[in-house]
Design a protein around this motif. Structure first.
Motif, PDB file in Angstrom:
ATOM      1  N   TYR A   1      18.668  -0.063  19.942  1.00  0.00           N
ATOM      2  CA  TYR A   1      18.516   1.333  20.361  1.00  0.00           C
ATOM      3  C   TYR A   1      19.587   1.722  21.379  1.00  0.00           C
ATOM      4  O   TYR A   1      20.176   2.815  21.301  1.00  0.00           O
ATOM      5  CB  TYR A   1      17.114   1.528  20.937  1.00  0.00           C
TER       6      TYR A   1
ATOM      7  N   CYS B   1      15.630  11.315  20.608  1.00  0.00           N
ATOM      8  CA  CYS B   1      15.678  10.298  21.668  1.00  0.00           C
ATOM      9  C   CYS B   1      14.307  10.116  22.316  1.00  0.00           C
ATOM     10  O   CYS B   1      13.902   8.994  22.621  1.00  0.00           O
ATOM     11  CB  CYS B   1      16.717  10.699  22.710  1.00  0.00           C
TER      12      CYS B   1
ATOM     13  N   LYS C   1      11.962   8.160  19.845  1.00  0.00           N
ATOM     14  CA  LYS C   1      12.347   6.757  19.740  1.00  0.00           C
ATOM     15  C   LYS C   1      11.992   6.004  21.014  1.00  0.00           C
ATOM     16  O   LYS C   1      11.533   4.846  20.969  1.00  0.00           O
ATOM     17  CB  LYS C   1      13.849   6.662  19.463  1.00  0.00           C
ATOM     18  N   THR C   2      12.178   6.643  22.164  1.00  0.00           N
ATOM     19  CA  THR C   2      11.822   6.002  23.426  1.00  0.00           C
ATOM     20  C   THR C   2      10.322   5.754  23.518  1.00  0.00           C
ATOM     21  O   THR C   2       9.882   4.684  23.969  1.00  0.00           O
ATOM     22  CB  THR C   2      12.273   6.886  24.599  1.00  0.00           C
TER      23      THR C   2
END
Length: 443
Positions: free
Chosen positions: A10, A25, A28-29
């Motif tokens: 990542y 973002c 995904k975090t």
């Protein structure tokens, strides 16, 4: 794929700009945080907070300009701290005495009952009560002494029994820990971790529905026959206008947003959605603002003072709207809310993109070739003139006094209300991530 490999992959994608956009973002975090919490063992909240901060800081250091990464990490830390506080509160309420908490609230002791006026002492001799001492003048001193000493003896026995029970419980706990360590068992899991995982799953569902929740408020902000001005391409703004067009008739003026010219894409999509659309150059924004009723734009981030980080060129639109007294409305999800301030020197709030969007690469190559052909001598000054620097910033900062309203996934707010939102979604001790760790990871 294990956690460490996923984090490294990542981070590599962030550095190479393979993942773009605050929403991508942030989601995904959140998925990385969920994997961290579910796969790693943490005996208490403190160890979990330390791991989340370490991984989150590493992700933020991979792309400092993407503030949504740090925002999600702070949201997760806030969830953990809330569960920790709730656990501590329940523990303090459940143990009213320093002894065995499982016995619940204890009544008054024997000695307290003896000295309490009007208490029910039918189980005891009335001669032992000081409240009716004057009512029994015939009572002998020996009887009072023996009764009073009996109560003291009973109270002492009760205290000794409680102390012995606490000692036995402590010995049993010590034996259990010793046996567990001998058998080599893994450390226990934090009991409230499942609650954190459930809240994190709710956060992921919330991220998936942010744009739709903002779009559902469109009819409340757009009225019939209005002229709406927007700048460039924003998925949130497009869905907002598309939802409003189902019940309202209005016109949209789109600035092309040079040098990326993504306003062309916005105008095309609005036209496909049967919305009357006019495309203008950025230089015509001030002239067209006099005909507009409202300005709608998206944002990259919302800062702690109520200011906004938005695509380059939006500041010009905000100034024109302020000059013509036109409401300037920002459509933004609360996952973009950041506790950072624009004057913080340690925060990276802007990014520079390819100069090829501003000047054609053929022109730049020709300029550089002419500069290389010049030899040192009288023509050296001419060679320096051929060297051109091209700057292409990605974002603008819009101060809060130019913003009329934020339309978020939870409703509309003014810039002055941002501090209340920060207190609701983040813990103050998490406002600043580990700066030293970020600087070390940048090296």
């Amino acid at each position: 794929m294990n956690l460490s490999n996923l984090v490294e992959e990542y981070c590599t994608q962030l550095r190479r700009r393979q993942i773009k956009g605050s929403f991508a973002c942030a989601k995904k975090t959140a998925e990385v945080m969920r994997l961290l919490i579910t796969t790693q063992r943490h005996p208490d909240a403190a160890s979990l907070i330390e791991d989340v901060r370490t991984v989150g800081t590493k992700l933020q250091a991979a792309k400092p300009v993407e503030l949504g990464i740090g925002n999600i990490v702070r949201r997760v830390l806030h969830m953990i701290r809330e569960e920790q506080q709730q656990e501590q509160l329940e523990a303090s309420e459940g143990s009213s005495t320093p002894g065995d908490a499982s016995k619940g609230p204890q009544g008054p002791g024997l000695l307290s009952q003896a000295f309490r006026p009007g208490s029910n002492l039918r189980a005891f001799n009335r001669a032992v009560s000081l409240s009716n001492l004057l009512d029994t003048p015939a009572m002998s001193a020996d009887g009072l002494s023996s009764s009073f000493s009996g109560i003291l003896t009973a109270a002492a026995d009760a205290v000794a029994a409680a102390a012995a029970g606490d000692a036995q419980a402590a010995d049993a706990e010590g034996m259990r820990r010793q046996q567990s360590s001998r058998k080599g068992r893994a450390p226990p899991q934090w009991s409230s971790k499942n609650n954190v995982i459930e809240m994190l799953n709710e956060l992921l569902d919330e991220l998936d529905g942010i744009e739709q929740q903002i779009a559902q408020q469109a009819v409340e902000h757009i009225h019939a026959n209005e002229v709406i001005l927007t700048y460039g391409m924003s998925d949130t703004t497009f869905l907002f206008l598309k939802e409003a067009s189902r019940k309202r008739e209005f016109q949209v003026v789109v600035a092309e947003a040079a040098p990326r010219f993504d306003g062309h894409t916005m105008a095309r999509q609005l036209a496909d959605a049967k919305v009357q659309t006019t495309l203008i150059a950025d230089s015509a924004v001030f002239a067209m603002m006099a005909r507009a009723n409202k300005v709608l734009v998206g944002a990259h981030a919302v800062l702690a003072n109520g200011g906004v980080i938005a695509p380059a060129g939006v500041h010009m639109v905000a100034l024109a709207a302020k000059r013509h007294s036109i409401p300037f409305v920002v459509l933004v999800g609360l996952h973009k809310l950041s506790p950072l301030f624009p004057h913080d020197p340690d925060v990276t709030l802007n990014d520079f993109q390819s100069p090829g969007q501003v000047v054609d690469f053929d022109v730049l190559a020709e300029s550089f070739m002419r500069g290389d052909e010049q030899q040192p001598g009288p023509d050296a000054a001419a060679a320096e003139c051929l060297s051109v620097e091209v700057h292409n910033p990605a974002y603008d900062y819009i101060p809060p006094h130019l913003i009329s309203l934020f339309v978020t996934d939870t409703g509309g707010y003014t810039p002055a209300y941002v501090y209340r939102l920060l207190a609701e979604y983040y813990s103050r001790e998490d406002y600043s991530l580990d700066k030293e760790l970020i600087d070390r990871m940048k090296l």
